[in-house]
Design a protein around this motif. Sequence first.
Motif, PDB file in Angstrom:
ATOM      1  N   LEU A 150     -23.228  38.814  86.019  1.00  9.90           N
ATOM      2  CA  LEU A 150     -23.024  38.069  84.778  1.00  9.90           C
ATOM      3  C   LEU A 150     -21.637  37.455  84.855  1.00  9.90           C
ATOM      4  O   LEU A 150     -20.659  38.120  84.573  1.00  9.90           O
ATOM      5  CB  LEU A 150     -23.063  39.007  83.567  1.00  9.90           C
ATOM      6  CG  LEU A 150     -24.387  39.556  83.123  1.00  9.90           C
ATOM      7  CD1 LEU A 150     -24.178  40.539  81.998  1.00  9.90           C
ATOM      8  CD2 LEU A 150     -25.271  38.439  82.655  1.00  9.90           C
ATOM      9  N   SER A 151     -21.574  36.209  85.272  1.00  8.87           N
ATOM     10  CA  SER A 151     -20.245  35.626  85.390  1.00  8.87           C
ATOM     11  C   SER A 151     -19.707  35.353  83.996  1.00  8.87           C
ATOM     12  O   SER A 151     -20.389  34.764  83.174  1.00  8.87           O
ATOM     13  CB  SER A 151     -20.316  34.328  86.183  1.00  8.87           C
ATOM     14  OG  SER A 151     -21.306  33.507  85.627  1.00  8.87           O
ATOM     15  N   PRO A 152     -18.501  35.837  83.710  1.00  9.63           N
ATOM     16  CA  PRO A 152     -17.960  35.625  82.365  1.00  9.63           C
ATOM     17  C   PRO A 152     -17.632  34.155  82.154  1.00  9.63           C
ATOM     18  O   PRO A 152     -16.836  33.575  82.872  1.00  9.63           O
ATOM     19  CB  PRO A 152     -16.694  36.479  82.359  1.00  9.63           C
ATOM     20  CG  PRO A 152     -16.337  36.651  83.788  1.00  9.63           C
ATOM     21  CD  PRO A 152     -17.587  36.555  84.585  1.00  9.63           C
ATOM     22  N   TYR A 181     -21.129  38.629  76.294  1.00  8.00           N
ATOM     23  CA  TYR A 181     -21.389  38.052  77.614  1.00  8.00           C
ATOM     24  C   TYR A 181     -22.875  37.946  77.906  1.00  8.00           C
ATOM     25  O   TYR A 181     -23.278  37.533  78.973  1.00  8.00           O
ATOM     26  CB  TYR A 181     -20.700  38.881  78.703  1.00  8.00           C
ATOM     27  CG  TYR A 181     -19.220  38.920  78.500  1.00  8.00           C
ATOM     28  CD1 TYR A 181     -18.442  37.822  78.839  1.00  8.00           C
ATOM     29  CD2 TYR A 181     -18.607  40.023  77.927  1.00  8.00           C
ATOM     30  CE1 TYR A 181     -17.084  37.831  78.628  1.00  8.00           C
ATOM     31  CE2 TYR A 181     -17.253  40.042  77.712  1.00  8.00           C
ATOM     32  CZ  TYR A 181     -16.487  38.940  78.059  1.00  8.00           C
ATOM     33  OH  TYR A 181     -15.149  38.951  77.842  1.00  8.00           O
ATOM     34  N   ARG A 182     -23.687  38.394  76.976  1.00 15.36           N
ATOM     35  CA  ARG A 182     -25.120  38.301  77.178  1.00 15.36           C
ATOM     36  C   ARG A 182     -25.734  37.532  76.034  1.00 15.36           C
ATOM     37  O   ARG A 182     -25.135  37.369  74.995  1.00 15.36           O
ATOM     38  CB  ARG A 182     -25.747  39.698  77.195  1.00 15.36           C
ATOM     39  CG  ARG A 182     -25.470  40.420  78.450  1.00 15.36           C
ATOM     40  CD  ARG A 182     -25.471  41.890  78.142  1.00 15.36           C
ATOM     41  NE  ARG A 182     -24.850  42.600  79.241  1.00 15.36           N
ATOM     42  CZ  ARG A 182     -25.533  43.098  80.241  1.00 15.36           C
ATOM     43  NH1 ARG A 182     -26.823  43.001  80.264  1.00 15.36           N
ATOM     44  NH2 ARG A 182     -24.914  43.709  81.206  1.00 15.36           N
ATOM     45  N   ASP A 189     -29.999  33.632  78.673  1.00 12.60           N
ATOM     46  CA  ASP A 189     -29.201  34.672  79.321  1.00 12.60           C
ATOM     47  C   ASP A 189     -29.067  34.363  80.809  1.00 12.60           C
ATOM     48  O   ASP A 189     -30.039  33.934  81.437  1.00 12.60           O
ATOM     49  CB  ASP A 189     -29.878  36.030  79.126  1.00 12.60           C
ATOM     50  CG  ASP A 189     -29.001  37.175  79.596  1.00 12.60           C
ATOM     51  OD1 ASP A 189     -28.360  37.793  78.733  1.00 12.60           O
ATOM     52  OD2 ASP A 189     -28.953  37.432  80.807  1.00 12.60           O
ATOM     53  N   PRO A 190     -27.872  34.583  81.365  1.00  7.85           N
ATOM     54  CA  PRO A 190     -27.695  34.235  82.783  1.00  7.85           C
ATOM     55  C   PRO A 190     -28.621  34.982  83.730  1.00  7.85           C
ATOM     56  O   PRO A 190     -28.834  34.542  84.851  1.00  7.85           O
ATOM     57  CB  PRO A 190     -26.233  34.590  83.064  1.00  7.85           C
ATOM     58  CG  PRO A 190     -25.656  35.107  81.820  1.00  7.85           C
ATOM     59  CD  PRO A 190     -26.623  34.972  80.714  1.00  7.85           C
ATOM     60  N   GLY A 239     -31.314  30.661  82.756  1.00 10.98           N
ATOM     61  CA  GLY A 239     -30.323  30.666  81.690  1.00 10.98           C
ATOM     62  C   GLY A 239     -28.940  30.456  82.262  1.00 10.98           C
ATOM     63  O   GLY A 239     -28.683  30.743  83.435  1.00 10.98           O
ATOM     64  N   THR A 240     -28.043  29.942  81.434  1.00  7.98           N
ATOM     65  CA  THR A 240     -26.678  29.709  81.916  1.00  7.98           C
ATOM     66  C   THR A 240     -25.651  30.525  81.145  1.00  7.98           C
ATOM     67  O   THR A 240     -24.480  30.481  81.456  1.00  7.98           O
ATOM     68  CB  THR A 240     -26.309  28.224  81.747  1.00  7.98           C
ATOM     69  OG1 THR A 240     -26.471  27.886  80.368  1.00  7.98           O
ATOM     70  CG2 THR A 240     -27.180  27.340  82.590  1.00  7.98           C
ATOM     71  N   GLY A 241     -26.086  31.262  80.123  1.00  9.65           N
ATOM     72  CA  GLY A 241     -25.136  31.978  79.282  1.00  9.65           C
ATOM     73  C   GLY A 241     -24.684  31.126  78.111  1.00  9.65           C
ATOM     74  O   GLY A 241     -23.945  31.576  77.254  1.00  9.65           O
ATOM     75  N   ASN A 242     -25.146  29.888  78.083  1.00 11.14           N
ATOM     76  CA  ASN A 242     -24.819  28.962  77.012  1.00 11.14           C
ATOM     77  C   ASN A 242     -26.120  28.691  76.247  1.00 11.14           C
ATOM     78  O   ASN A 242     -27.112  28.279  76.839  1.00 11.14           O
ATOM     79  CB  ASN A 242     -24.256  27.690  77.659  1.00 11.14           C
ATOM     80  CG  ASN A 242     -23.963  26.620  76.649  1.00 11.14           C
ATOM     81  OD1 ASN A 242     -24.328  26.731  75.478  1.00 11.14           O
ATOM     82  ND2 ASN A 242     -23.313  25.571  77.090  1.00 11.14           N
TER      83      ASN A 242
END
Lengths: 163, 294
Positions: free
Chosen positions: A125-127, B132-133, B177-178, B197-200
């Motif tokens: 999980l890259s921050p 972060y998730r 979610d990444p 997912g990219t986390g965005n």
Amino acid sequence: MITTRCAQVVIPTMAVALMLSILPLPEWAQMFRPDWVALVLIYWVMAMPERVGVTVAWVFGLLLDVAQGSILGQHALGLVVISYIVLMQYSRIRVFSLLQQAIVVFFLLLIKQLLVLWVNGIIGLSPSIGSYFIPSLVGAALWPWLFLSLRNIRRKFTLTKHY
Amino acid sequence: MQPLFLRGPSITLRAIILIALSIGIMIADHRWHHLEKVRGVIESYVIYPLRYTVNLPVSFFDWMDKSLSSHQALLEENQQYQKAQLRYRVQLQKLSVLEKENERLRYMLSASPKVGEPVLVAELLSVDQDPYRQQVVLNKGRKDKVYIGQPIIDAWGVMGQIIYLADSSSTAMLISDPSHAIPVQVNRSGLRSTAFGTGNASELELRYIPHNADIQIGDLIVASGLGQRFPPNYPVARIVKIERPVGEAFATVLAEPLAHLDKSREVLLVWHNPPVDDAGSKKNAKQPEQGASK
């Protein structure tokens, strides 16, 4: 070990800290959310090192992991490490002024944050948040206030006569 | 009496044991997913009451809002809903004809008919998760026969899938979610891909799309149903950006999720290929292959 009398105070304050860490905040405010559980834990370890130690830290770390949906053990690891540091240094930290304590707390929170980010990095999980130190800064800024209110609570319940 | 110095070695030993234990647990949880039961128990008995308390003010204000809104406003709202309902019914009439026709055509091609999936409305608990998730907590759990891997959708598109279960709540990973990926298809051209997912919350990435692929900005991306987890043909995202960098093997394709990932309060749990080992409790436990006919 933690006795019933002090459990009656430690557990509710830690539960409030857990709730504060899942309290819904608007998107922009989330990056300022301090690590409440770590802050309250640091206080209790410092105030009652003979009762609140690494085991209590580990248990609440697991609870935080479940509450936040991170992998089990991630926050537990961070909390064990910082509570160990406090246990080793508590008599020194106690005599510091509130400002000096806040600086120590900043570094403790930063250590925990970096451990959490490190695990995140390992599991891929890259921050995306670059300003990872902001929660630690906010936490340190809140420390004097938190310290005084928790000390009031502790004195009200007369958990320990000294300090 | 408080000792001046704590018994050093025993604390160090304990700390080392707990650190080792934490690392062991992390590996077990991440690699083998062994600890879902433990997590479920902690969630049900310790964390859920806390979540419920945190959520209380929000549900209280919702309730206040509803009970204090004026008669007039409610009447107007009701009227609007009735109009909308009428409009949808007219559209639905056409749809049912089309559905029948589609079924007939599929029958003629001896492909499996499309079955409507049973759904259940769930509400999101307003609690924040790990920043972060991309996760959300739902107010339905094992009691409501929710299963791990169950897809969730909202009124606009696919939202994500269930990853942790507790008695009366569950945690879902969003498609942004990444560590999430969903098999998709471009609705216009039928091109298949996978959306990561990219986390965005407003961005998905479609990987491994060659430069000459038939894909345009504005294309609708739907779930392809490959992988058997998501029901096919639900909208997922819309293409917002395509870059074809020279010298790279694949194009960079970004899409914006259609589901309101950070705004929806009500979501639908869809029963699609529920696990069979849970014998008897589910209808259509095993559906015939879908979408994999090419």
